[in-house]
Motif scaffolding. Structure first.
Motif, PDB file in Angstrom:
ATOM      1  N   LEU A 317      -4.168  -6.041  -1.464  1.00  0.00           N
ATOM      2  CA  LEU A 317      -3.870  -6.631  -0.156  1.00  0.00           C
ATOM      3  C   LEU A 317      -4.410  -5.763   0.982  1.00  0.00           C
ATOM      4  CD1 LEU A 317      -0.200  -7.853  -0.741  1.00  0.00           C
ATOM      5  CD2 LEU A 317      -2.227  -9.278  -0.477  1.00  0.00           C
ATOM      6  N   VAL A 318      -4.200  -4.443   0.876  1.00  0.00           N
ATOM      7  CA  VAL A 318      -4.680  -3.535   1.928  1.00  0.00           C
ATOM      8  C   VAL A 318      -6.199  -3.555   1.998  1.00  0.00           C
ATOM      9  CG1 VAL A 318      -4.803  -1.122   2.644  1.00  0.00           C
ATOM     10  CG2 VAL A 318      -2.644  -2.059   1.814  1.00  0.00           C
ATOM     11  N   MET A 319      -6.864  -3.547   0.844  1.00  0.00           N
ATOM     12  CA  MET A 319      -8.325  -3.556   0.818  1.00  0.00           C
ATOM     13  C   MET A 319      -8.855  -4.853   1.427  1.00  0.00           C
ATOM     14  SD  MET A 319     -10.929  -3.836  -2.379  1.00  0.00           S
ATOM     15  CE  MET A 319     -10.501  -5.574  -2.430  1.00  0.00           C
ATOM     16  N   THR A 320      -8.303  -5.983   1.022  1.00  0.00           N
ATOM     17  CA  THR A 320      -8.760  -7.279   1.536  1.00  0.00           C
ATOM     18  C   THR A 320      -8.582  -7.355   3.045  1.00  0.00           C
ATOM     19  OG1 THR A 320      -8.171  -8.331  -0.562  1.00  0.00           O
ATOM     20  CG2 THR A 320      -8.488  -9.777   1.348  1.00  0.00           C
ATOM     21  N   TRP A 321      -7.403  -6.941   3.512  1.00  0.00           N
ATOM     22  CA  TRP A 321      -7.129  -7.001   4.953  1.00  0.00           C
ATOM     23  C   TRP A 321      -8.053  -6.041   5.710  1.00  0.00           C
ATOM     24  CZ3 TRP A 321      -5.582  -3.494   8.650  1.00  0.00           C
ATOM     25  CH2 TRP A 321      -5.177  -4.039   9.880  1.00  0.00           C
ATOM     26  N   SER A 322      -8.269  -4.837   5.181  1.00  0.00           N
ATOM     27  CA  SER A 322      -9.094  -3.840   5.874  1.00  0.00           C
ATOM     28  C   SER A 322     -10.551  -4.290   5.967  1.00  0.00           C
ATOM     29  CB  SER A 322      -9.005  -2.489   5.158  1.00  0.00           C
ATOM     30  OG  SER A 322      -7.670  -2.026   5.117  1.00  0.00           O
ATOM     31  N   VAL A 323     -11.100  -4.782   4.852  1.00  0.00           N
ATOM     32  CA  VAL A 323     -12.499  -5.210   4.847  1.00  0.00           C
ATOM     33  C   VAL A 323     -12.692  -6.417   5.764  1.00  0.00           C
ATOM     34  CG1 VAL A 323     -14.335  -6.185   3.421  1.00  0.00           C
ATOM     35  CG2 VAL A 323     -12.972  -4.276   2.559  1.00  0.00           C
TER      36      VAL A 323
END
Length: 433
Positions: A317-323
């Motif tokens: 979730l953090v990776m998807t939101w950050s990218v």
């Protein structure tokens, strides 16, 4: 007649049976069906905590009820005598009481089966073979769907392949913008090749099985494509920002070394982020084989894990939101600045505004197209009424529509690329003649 009903709770299940004329066959079949379902889904059914409650409303008892056996173990019976209705017609003052009294003349049996909802930890051993759920294909439609998938894949291969070859062969196109377009085309080929060939085999031969290593590889490529598209488009937005807002310094800023560094950074960032995501699969025991999707993905595989995977969920979730957020901010900032500068300079010379539009419009359209495809995937899963086939179809749009349309967009809008394609095709035709 035997009327039964299964009631499921968070930690227990109740089977209610309404038996008439001593016919318990359907009731006992339901108990067997529940037992088989628990074994199939790795649920531990504790027979020692199961109770069968018997409430008998008949006027005359006909002996003791036969015992229920689950997994060769006897289920304890609890007998509860029911009230008797000595005279049915005397008791019934209204139709409701009449219905009630008629029902009181049958035997009511209840089985309470408490399930601890504990997954039996029986991890699968290598070699693990998964089975993709795939599409539910009506009889006779498989060849048609195969040719549709084949056509889509050929369009992707032809369109992206032509653009890559033309840029590679034409030295006049060895400029930052076109080299980045080349990277985007390669990325599109990666995403489509990861899914469409296996989808064609599914339609043509009914092939749904996939071993562990190819499943991980397919999921890795699909996720890499999803991240790399955004990072490459962000790099292209920065390139256009420098070209329009800093035209005199463009060649000093976007040197060959810096260009290749930006492209490499876009790919390395995507590869590292997805490598970390799939590193959470290490030492995770898997207890299931059926992947509820058309292709393998990180979430689809980890849903089969015997244990919870909260770290992978949080990281994903953090990776998807950050990218998504980071690339959107960079792209939005670049094109807002381009729009502002082109409007100011366009007052004196309209050709500047036209040139800015021609160079930036393809990238904006490609980015919006990709985001719309992703948005459709997300929204489709918010409507439970949609059939599973429609949801699965929407879920593969982002690896079919953008890769098929991107070469057309760049070929139509980019005058240099279009001219070079026509020139190369004409030269090949002349050589053959």
């Amino acid at each position: 007649m035997c009327v039964y009903r299964t009631i499921e709770y968070a930690d227990d299940t109740t089977i209610l049976g309404l038996i008439n004329n001593n016919d318990e066959s359907a009731y006992r079949d339901e108990v067997k069906s529940l037992t088989s379902w628990c074994q199939k889904n790795n649920l531990s059914l504790k027979v020692s905590k199961a109770k069968e409650m018997i409430v008998d409303f008949r006027k005359q008892h006909r002996g003791q009820h036969s015992i229920i056996y689950i997994n060769n173990s006897e289920v304890e019976q609890l007998y509860v005598p029911g009230p008797k209705c000595s005279n049915t017609f005397h008791c019934c003052k209204t139709s409701l009481i009449l219905l009630l009294c008629l029902r009181l003349l049958v035997s009511h049996r209840t089985v309470l089966l408490w399930m601890e909802n504990q997954t039996v930890l029986t991890p699968l051993e290598q070699p693990i073979v998964f089975e993709l759920e795939g599409f539910s294909v009506p009889p006779g439609y498989a060849p048609f769907l195969f040719f549709l998938a084949l056509f889509a894949y050929m369009v992707v291969l032809l369109g992206n392949g032509v653009v890559v070859l033309v840029i590679f062969m034409d030295k006049n196109l060895h400029r930052p913008m076109f080299l980045m377009i080349c990277h985007l085309m390669v990325c599109d080929l990666l995403g489509s090749t990861a899914v469409l060939p296996s989808l064609m085999m599914h339609f043509l031969m009914g092939q749904r099985k996939i071993t562990y290593a190819p499943a991980i590889t397919q999921g890795f490529y699909v996720h890499t494509y999803g991240v790399a598209v955004q990072t490459i488009l962000a790099a292209m937005a920065y390139d256009r920002y420098v070209a329009v807002c800093e035209p005199l310094r463009y060649h000093s800023i976007m040197t060959s070394a810096r260009l290749h560094s930006y492209c490499a950074l876009a790919w390395i960032l995507a590869l590292v982020l997805i490598a970390v995501l799939f590193s959470f699969h290490m030492n995770v025991p898997l207890c299931g084989r059926t992947i509820q999707h058309v292709y393998c993905s990180n979430r689809g595989i980890l849903d089969l894990a015997c244990i919870p995977t909260p770290i992978s969920n949080i990281y994903g979730l953090v990776m998807t939101w950050s990218v998504s957020s980071g690339t959107f901010i960079l792209i939005a900032f670049s094109y807002i600045r381009i729009l502002s500068v082109s409007l100011k300079q366009g007052r004196a010379d309209s050709s500047i505004r036209s040139k800015a539009f021609q160079t930036c419009a393809p990238h904006i359209v490609v980015y919006v197209l990709y985001e719309v495809a992703i948005f459709i995937v997300v929204v489709s899963y918010r409507f439970p009424s949609l059939s599973q086939n429609i949801k699965k179809f929407f879920s593969i749009l982002f690896i079919i529509i953008p890769p098929a349309i991107n070469p057309i967009i760049y070929g139509l809008i980019s005058k240099d690329l279009r001219s070079s394609i026509i020139k190369q095709v004409s030269a090949r035709v002349c050589l053959k003649n």
